[in-house]
Enzyme design. Sequence first.
Site, short mmCIF file in Angstrom:
data_model
loop_
_atom_site.label_atom_id
_atom_site.label_comp_id
_atom_site.label_asym_id
_atom_site.label_seq_id
_atom_site.Cartn_x
_atom_site.Cartn_y
_atom_site.Cartn_z
N ARG A 173 0.82 -1.22 0.00
CA ARG A 173 0.00 0.00 0.00
C ARG A 173 0.85 1.27 0.00
O ARG A 173 0.54 2.26 0.69
CB ARG A 173 -0.97 0.02 1.19
CG ARG A 173 -1.90 -1.16 1.26
CD ARG A 173 -2.95 -1.17 0.15
NE ARG A 173 -3.64 -2.45 0.16
CZ ARG A 173 -3.33 -3.48 -0.65
NH1 ARG A 173 -2.38 -3.36 -1.56
NH2 ARG A 173 -3.99 -4.61 -0.58
N CYS A 217 -9.72 1.15 4.61
CA CYS A 217 -9.04 0.69 5.83
C CYS A 217 -8.23 1.84 6.43
O CYS A 217 -7.49 2.53 5.73
CB CYS A 217 -8.12 -0.48 5.53
SG CYS A 217 -9.06 -1.98 5.24
N GLU A 288 -2.93 3.71 7.60
CA GLU A 288 -2.94 3.56 6.13
C GLU A 288 -3.67 4.78 5.54
O GLU A 288 -3.34 5.27 4.47
CB GLU A 288 -3.66 2.26 5.75
CG GLU A 288 -3.65 1.99 4.26
CD GLU A 288 -4.23 0.63 3.91
OE1 GLU A 288 -3.82 -0.39 4.52
OE2 GLU A 288 -5.11 0.59 3.03
#
Length: 294
Positions: A173, A217, A288
């Site tokens: 990510r 998320c 994140e």
Amino acid sequence: MEAGAGDGARALLRILRDLPGGLRAEELLAPHTTFRIGGRAFALYEPPTEDALAEAVVRARSHGFPWRMLGGGSKLLIPDRGFPGLVLSTAGLRSWHEEGEFLRVGAGVPLARVARRGAWALAGIPGTVGGAVAMNAGTRHGSIAEQVVWVQALLPTGRVHTFSPAECGFTYRDSLFRRLRLPVLAVGLRLQPCQDLAPFLRERAKSQPLGLPSAGCVFRNPPDGRSAGWLIDQCGLKGARIGDAVVSEHHANFICNLGHARASDVLELVDRVQDTVVSEFGVWLKLELEVVGE
Ligand SMILES: Cc1cc2nc3c(=O)[nH]c(=O)nc-3n(C[C@H](O)[C@H](O)[C@H](O)COP(=O)(O)OP(=O)(O)OC[C@H]3O[C@@H](n4cnc5c(N)ncnc54)[C@H](O)[C@@H]3O)c2cc1C
């Protein structure tokens, strides 16, 4: 907007006004994000071409204005005080060229369109191709890094460079483009044979709270193999709420906006989750979610 914002907005309008495309002063950013949270930017510019985007970045930089790339706004938390600089939207960069199994797309092309054409592992992820490359977006079926053939991005010198996959610095990510804030202009992708996306989309609809505004998320999964959502759930934090920000009952790694959540509510809830998980499990959950300005 803080005191002095009007001056900043006016100065940005002056330096960018001869460029083509939409330029809006003191633009409210909340509607440009999937979280529907956040204050105003000094200005939001939507360049119609890659050259115009490059020129705007060069000018913002040379006049000392902070600037920021905005794709679909599906990974961003904009502070309540807004962003004291220039936000560059890629919404106008939607070129699309196909040659056999290869696709060249502008950074603002919706990821959903690419997923339908031949990137089934990315089906259901909101946002744009540029944002997906910056975030190395993916699902448990794979990430965009696996389909990237090249990425064209703007270097700090103002020159455009074509990055090979090995040069993109893709990690979980994350990518070089996000770490170094290099604007992605266009992306070359290798297409997969088309598939029926309905099963993937059904699977996501079951596991994610798609009915409420969120930014996906919030925390990265820790490297020990346990998922952030599982750890948060085990701490009994589902349903924890500050203002209109709530830890989803559906998926504990999502914070949702029940209607009027402020960025400060979300950040306070983030602190509570991190503190609880570290005291119960000794694991510090890293964000994140990208908090603009941090
Ligand atoms: C309901 C929901 C479900 C989600 N599910 C997933 C999932 O399954 N997997 C997953 O990986 N993510 C998921 N996400 C998060 C998000 O959709 C992805 O990270 C997406 O790829 C972000 O793209 P964006 O265009 O919205 O980027 P933005 O949110 O606009 O930006 C994200 C970052 O990328 C940078 N950026 C954007 N465009 C460019 C560009 N052209 N050049 C350089 N930098 C750029 C921004 O500055 C910022 O740093 C989900 C989000 C939501 C709301």
